[in-house]
Motif scaffolding. Sequence first.
Motif, mmCIF file in Angstrom:
data_model
loop_
_atom_site.group_PDB
_atom_site.id
_atom_site.type_symbol
_atom_site.label_atom_id
_atom_site.label_comp_id
_atom_site.label_asym_id
_atom_site.label_seq_id
_atom_site.Cartn_x
_atom_site.Cartn_y
_atom_site.Cartn_z
ATOM 1 N N LYS A 224 99.162 -11.037 -23.703
ATOM 2 C CA LYS A 224 99.121 -10.036 -24.782
ATOM 3 C C LYS A 224 100.349 -9.132 -24.793
ATOM 4 O O LYS A 224 100.598 -8.443 -25.779
ATOM 5 N N ARG B 47 103.362 -16.469 -30.165
ATOM 6 C CA ARG B 47 102.093 -17.104 -30.529
ATOM 7 C C ARG B 47 102.334 -18.593 -30.662
ATOM 8 O O ARG B 47 103.451 -19.004 -31.000
ATOM 9 N N LEU B 48 101.308 -19.367 -30.454
ATOM 10 C CA LEU B 48 101.435 -20.809 -30.644
ATOM 11 C C LEU B 48 101.497 -21.069 -32.144
ATOM 12 O O LEU B 48 100.488 -20.934 -32.838
ATOM 13 N N GLY C 237 101.421 -22.725 -35.706
ATOM 14 C CA GLY C 237 100.627 -23.865 -36.181
ATOM 15 C C GLY C 237 99.211 -23.847 -35.617
ATOM 16 O O GLY C 237 98.447 -24.784 -35.821
ATOM 17 N N ARG D 298 93.091 -17.677 -40.601
ATOM 18 C CA ARG D 298 92.195 -16.588 -40.976
ATOM 19 C C ARG D 298 90.816 -17.102 -41.376
ATOM 20 O O ARG D 298 89.789 -16.517 -41.052
ATOM 21 N N TYR E 27 90.932 -19.602 -23.615
ATOM 22 C CA TYR E 27 91.474 -18.593 -24.543
ATOM 23 C C TYR E 27 91.380 -19.110 -25.980
ATOM 24 O O TYR E 27 90.896 -18.415 -26.882
HETATM 25 N N1 ACO Z 1 98.525 -18.074 -30.568
HETATM 26 C C1 ACO Z 1 97.955 -17.239 -29.661
HETATM 27 N N2 ACO Z 1 96.966 -16.372 -29.951
HETATM 28 C C2 ACO Z 1 96.548 -16.329 -31.223
HETATM 29 C C3 ACO Z 1 97.087 -17.160 -32.231
HETATM 30 C C4 ACO Z 1 98.108 -18.055 -31.857
HETATM 31 N N3 ACO Z 1 98.657 -18.866 -32.763
HETATM 32 N N4 ACO Z 1 96.483 -16.900 -33.408
HETATM 33 C C5 ACO Z 1 95.590 -15.940 -33.163
HETATM 34 N N5 ACO Z 1 95.623 -15.596 -31.841
HETATM 35 C C6 ACO Z 1 94.741 -14.628 -31.161
HETATM 36 C C7 ACO Z 1 95.141 -13.189 -31.478
HETATM 37 O O1 ACO Z 1 96.077 -12.697 -30.557
HETATM 38 C C8 ACO Z 1 93.809 -12.497 -31.411
HETATM 39 O O2 ACO Z 1 93.491 -12.346 -30.051
HETATM 40 P P1 ACO Z 1 92.634 -11.051 -29.541
HETATM 41 O O3 ACO Z 1 91.290 -11.197 -30.195
HETATM 42 O O4 ACO Z 1 92.613 -11.165 -28.068
HETATM 43 O O5 ACO Z 1 93.381 -9.839 -30.038
HETATM 44 C C9 ACO Z 1 92.820 -13.531 -31.979
HETATM 45 O O6 ACO Z 1 93.433 -14.810 -31.702
HETATM 46 C C10 ACO Z 1 92.575 -13.395 -33.479
HETATM 47 O O7 ACO Z 1 93.834 -13.446 -34.136
HETATM 48 P P2 ACO Z 1 94.214 -12.590 -35.412
HETATM 49 O O8 ACO Z 1 95.687 -12.377 -35.433
HETATM 50 O O9 ACO Z 1 93.328 -11.387 -35.488
HETATM 51 O O10 ACO Z 1 93.775 -13.584 -36.568
HETATM 52 P P3 ACO Z 1 94.218 -13.509 -38.073
HETATM 53 O O11 ACO Z 1 93.152 -14.175 -38.858
HETATM 54 O O12 ACO Z 1 94.615 -12.123 -38.467
HETATM 55 O O13 ACO Z 1 95.565 -14.394 -38.117
HETATM 56 C C11 ACO Z 1 97.029 -16.248 -38.274
HETATM 57 C C12 ACO Z 1 95.595 -15.719 -38.512
HETATM 58 C C13 ACO Z 1 98.057 -15.317 -38.910
HETATM 59 C C14 ACO Z 1 97.151 -17.622 -38.931
HETATM 60 C C15 ACO Z 1 97.264 -16.339 -36.745
HETATM 61 O O14 ACO Z 1 96.330 -17.231 -36.175
HETATM 62 C C16 ACO Z 1 98.687 -16.771 -36.405
HETATM 63 O O15 ACO Z 1 99.585 -15.929 -36.345
HETATM 64 N N6 ACO Z 1 98.925 -18.116 -36.195
HETATM 65 C C17 ACO Z 1 100.246 -18.602 -35.939
HETATM 66 C C18 ACO Z 1 101.038 -18.714 -37.248
HETATM 67 C C19 ACO Z 1 100.567 -19.860 -38.130
HETATM 68 O O16 ACO Z 1 100.379 -20.976 -37.679
HETATM 69 N N7 ACO Z 1 100.431 -19.565 -39.437
HETATM 70 C C20 ACO Z 1 100.051 -20.559 -40.442
HETATM 71 C C21 ACO Z 1 98.714 -20.236 -41.022
HETATM 72 S S1 ACO Z 1 98.180 -21.539 -42.064
HETATM 73 C C22 ACO Z 1 99.045 -21.351 -43.485
HETATM 74 O O17 ACO Z 1 99.524 -20.325 -43.887
HETATM 75 C C23 ACO Z 1 99.197 -22.569 -44.256
#
Ligand code: ACO
Length: 402
Positions: free
Chosen positions: A268, A273-274, A276, A280, A326
């Motif tokens: 944290k 972030r990973l 892909g 949401r 996780y």
């Molecule tokens: N890697 C590591 N941890 C993650 C990831 C990730 N890719 N995505 C979410 N988390 C964790 C967060 O840190 C959070 O942890 P916590 O509860 O301990 O604080 C929990 O999972 C929830 O994550 P949020 O950010 O609250 O989820 P949100 O719905 O707001 O975000 C998002 C969704 C933006 C897609 C997020 O998962 C992310 O950033 N992913 C990586 C980027 C990505 O692949 N985007 C493409 C989305 S699909 C599209 O647009 C076609």
Amino acid sequence: AVDISSLYRDAGFFTYDPGFMATASCHSAITFIDGEKGVLLYRGYPIEQLATKASFLEVAYLLFYGNLPDEKELDDFEGVIMQHTMLNENLKSFLDGFRYDAHPMAVLCGVVGSLSAFYHDSINVHDPHYREVSAHRLIAKIPTIAAATYKHNVGEPIMYPRNDLRYCANFLYMMFATPCADYEPRLIAEKALNLLFILHADHEQNASTSTVRLAGSSGANPFACIAAGVASLWGPAHGGANEAVLDMLAEIGSVANVAKFIDKAKDKDDPFRLMGFGHRVYKNYDPRAMIIREVCHQVLEELADVKNPLFDLALELERIALEDEYFVERKLYPNVDFYSGIIYQALGIPRNMFTVMFALARTVGWVSHWAEMMSEPSMRIGRPRQIYHGPQVRDYVPISKR
Ligand code: ACO
């Protein structure tokens, strides 16, 4: 002095929902998602069926008009779209004005917005006929603009569209042909593009579509609204993720490093972030990722003719992440962008064009949502409220006394 908090009490009841986690902003009949079950329907049709059986323009027709076309309707629609593929010649000098190394998304955003300077009838946003014409123009011209952003980036002359080719084949032609070397798109490349475009065509009220709706709710012209959608899509948390995934895979480098990067993503204190992973709405496997994953093998074998190390790396990353507490606890699964970049790369499309490819496909969803919203008699300007947490009322102090 006025107590600002009393203003809120007097203004009535507000919901406070940052990130719109639980707020529906509209009614829509276009796309349905069940994020828990991993279901995605366009106008009621499962994405799995459309992805394997339909053409992209057939899906575009479905999303825009609400029903699958019969043979004549599709024929007419393809004809209309291909008839609008050309850009005004003056746009060439506009394109030339961008720095040679401008990001193609920056160019796309500017050029799409500039179309409103050429099509003055697009301001008739309350007339269904002009809405339809604007949608046709956007669906037709976006591949031409997208390919032109690439040609600008690599310093090659822009190729004019070939209207005797199908939509996806024509795009590949405009990307890879040059005035001195013709290009025949391979069927597998055309099929792969068709599939990716269908999977990216719509996804209900995502950030960019909501942006298009909000921009359009003021009565702005559709080209300006779609340019707003392009801008929103560019972010790495949204459409920019497909480019970021490949950057990440390149950085990981080999299967031996996967565990280290998984640990980084869980830390944290580390912003990494990973890419892909996670979505949401999907708290289950993204059905689009499932489809791409399945066809990835076939496409890569036929296109690249060699084993693709990035795909093996992606599979290993996915395997380890899906076994990790996780990711399991937080229901973080691969999303559509985890695999799309690998296919785009095998098609010869450079990394900085991946989000442009997404925008090209999503234009169909954007215009469908914009037209749906504009056709509603009860449509109102979108105007969210806020919870103010700034200073209370205070008196202006002359600069000499501050
Ligand atoms: N890697 C590591 N941890 C993650 C990831 C990730 N890719 N995505 C979410 N988390 C964790 C967060 O840190 C959070 O942890 P916590 O509860 O301990 O604080 C929990 O999972 C929830 O994550 P949020 O950010 O609250 O989820 P949100 O719905 O707001 O975000 C998002 C969704 C933006 C897609 C997020 O998962 C992310 O950033 N992913 C990586 C980027 C990505 O692949 N985007 C493409 C989305 S699909 C599209 O647009 C076609």
